[in-house]
Motif scaffolding. Structure first.
Motif, PDB file in Angstrom:
ATOM      1  N   PRO A 219     -12.523 -35.433   9.412  1.00  0.00           N
ATOM      2  CA  PRO A 219     -11.988 -36.550  10.217  1.00  0.00           C
ATOM      3  C   PRO A 219     -11.635 -36.068  11.618  1.00  0.00           C
ATOM      4  CG  PRO A 219     -10.373 -35.800   8.603  1.00  0.00           C
ATOM      5  CD  PRO A 219     -11.644 -35.088   8.292  1.00  0.00           C
ATOM      6  N   PRO A 220     -11.760 -36.959  12.614  1.00  0.00           N
ATOM      7  CA  PRO A 220     -11.423 -36.563  13.996  1.00  0.00           C
ATOM      8  C   PRO A 220      -9.997 -36.088  14.078  1.00  0.00           C
ATOM      9  CG  PRO A 220     -12.497 -38.720  13.933  1.00  0.00           C
ATOM     10  CD  PRO A 220     -12.180 -38.355  12.519  1.00  0.00           C
ATOM     11  N   SER A 221      -9.768 -35.096  14.921  1.00  0.00           N
ATOM     12  CA  SER A 221      -8.407 -34.598  15.140  1.00  0.00           C
ATOM     13  C   SER A 221      -7.586 -35.668  15.829  1.00  0.00           C
ATOM     14  CB  SER A 221      -8.463 -33.316  15.977  1.00  0.00           C
ATOM     15  OG  SER A 221      -7.161 -32.986  16.417  1.00  0.00           O
ATOM     16  N   LYS A 222      -6.345 -35.856  15.374  1.00  0.00           N
ATOM     17  CA  LYS A 222      -5.481 -36.892  15.967  1.00  0.00           C
ATOM     18  C   LYS A 222      -5.101 -36.554  17.399  1.00  0.00           C
ATOM     19  CE  LYS A 222      -3.606 -38.523  11.591  1.00  0.00           C
ATOM     20  NZ  LYS A 222      -2.427 -38.624  10.724  1.00  0.00           N
ATOM     21  N   THR A 223      -5.176 -35.252  17.713  1.00  0.00           N
ATOM     22  CA  THR A 223      -4.804 -34.851  19.087  1.00  0.00           C
ATOM     23  C   THR A 223      -5.998 -34.884  20.034  1.00  0.00           C
ATOM     24  OG1 THR A 223      -5.191 -32.530  18.530  1.00  0.00           O
ATOM     25  CG2 THR A 223      -2.945 -33.376  18.241  1.00  0.00           C
TER      26      THR A 223
END
Length: 351
Positions: A343-347
């Motif tokens: 999943p894409p990094s939240k940052t």
């Protein structure tokens, strides 16, 4: 370390180019040693058809047949599918993927300094070796070794720089991508192969390009005829002239293949002119034929049914692909190229 940590014996990796039938120089320089190594090591031996393309890219019509001929000679010499893994390089495409990734981090200067690069560029004038593939073949060689995490690479003195380059590439890869792990690739060690002096029939190094070879498949009459024409100590012009077995190509053959009793007779007889060169050559032929005949008998089984040999290659390729696949999964993950969904990094993109 996954798969790499499961086996107990140290792992050895080596290969030979797809050159067709092998000669005595191939046997003495590598193959005889490989047969011994399979007793004590976990051995992987591959027919290097991609490496053959680095110089023979212009005509590939015989490359597959040449690969089979190499394999037949391996089996004839005593390589045992139950005790080692034999495969064809191009049947394991993971080698090419690792070669590509290693080529991204290998400085050009390292390749230009490889001794055999300059040597072959100067000596093989009839072919255009100014290609990307020829310059980069030591990186492919490094991929061949590292993808199996080989502990040792059996080589002669002249090939030690290739193993050292592999160690440097492994070190550089680990520095960039190992992260918190100790390493991705272990650094292989050269396993120095004793390489006794084996001249061709004209006294020069035995080589197909010189037309001075004794082939492992040569029948007894051919072996004896080739030895009859073999050059000897130039000091022995007449039968009564004493000679020196240490400077005679036939003497070199005796040192490798004859028993101590015969060697003693040659030493005494040659130096005193007590024996003639014809007699000396006949004794060398006797011992050589005693080595080659059993090999040719074993080869006949596979010549009569080449599919048996191809089955060995296919089984070896399956095992090699399984191991190299595990290594490549590890390599991709260490480089951030894993095929698994993340999943894409939240940052990501945050200011």
């Amino acid at each position: 370390m996954g798969e790499r940590g499961n086996h107990r014996k140290p792992r050895v990796l080596s290969g030979m180019r797809s050159t067709g039938k092998l000669h005595l120089g191939n046997f003495v320089g590598a193959l005889d040693n490989w047969v011994k190594l399979q007793e004590s090591y976990e051995c992987f031996f591959f027919v290097a058809d991609w490496h053959a393309l680095t110089t023979d890219y212009a005509d590939t019509s015989r490359i597959k047949q040449n690969s089979l001929e190499v394999l037949l000679d391996w089996l004839a010499a005593g390589l045992d599918p139950e005790r080692c893994t034999m495969f064809v390089q191009s049947h394991v495409p993971q080698h090419a993927e690792l070669h590509l990734l290693l080529s991204m981090i290998t400085p050009l200067g390292w390749l230009e300094r490889v001794p055999t690069y300059k040597e072959q560029r100067e000596n093989i004038k009839e072919k255009d070796l100014g290609t990307y593939g020829f310059l980069g073949y030591p990186v492919l060689q490094s991929a061949d070794i590292l993808i199996y995490k080989a502990d040792y690479v059996p080589v002669g003195e002249d090939q030690v720089p290739h193993v050292e380059l592999t160690r440097e590439i492994a070190r550089r890869f680990n520095m960039f991508y190992a992260g918190k792990r100790t390493y991705v690739f272990p650094e292989p060690q050269p396993l120095l192969t004793p390489t006794p002096k084996l001249p061709g029939t004209d006294g020069r190094k035995m080589s197909k390009s010189y037309g001075n070879t004794i082939m492992l498949t040569d029948p007894e009459p051919v072996v004896r005829q080739k030895l009859k024409t073999m050059v000897t100590d130039p000091a022995r012009v007449k039968r009564t002239d004493p000679g020196n077995p240490d400077v005679c190509p036939v003497g070199d053959l005796h040192k490798i293949f004859s028993d101590p009793g015969t060697i003693a007779k040659v030493e005494a007889g040659c130096r005193s002119a007590g024996i003639g060169c014809i007699e000396c050559k006949s004794w060398a032929a006797d011992h050589l034929v005693a080595v080659l005949n059993p090999m040719q008998d074993r080869r006949r089984k596979y010549e009569d049914n080449p599919k048996l040999a191809w089955d060995v290659i296919e089984a070896g390729g399956t095992k090699a692909r399984k191991i190299s696949d595990a290594t490549m999964n590890e390599v991709r993950q260490s480089m951030g190229l894993s095929r698994l969904y993340e999943p894409p990094s939240k940052t990501a993109g945050a200011e």
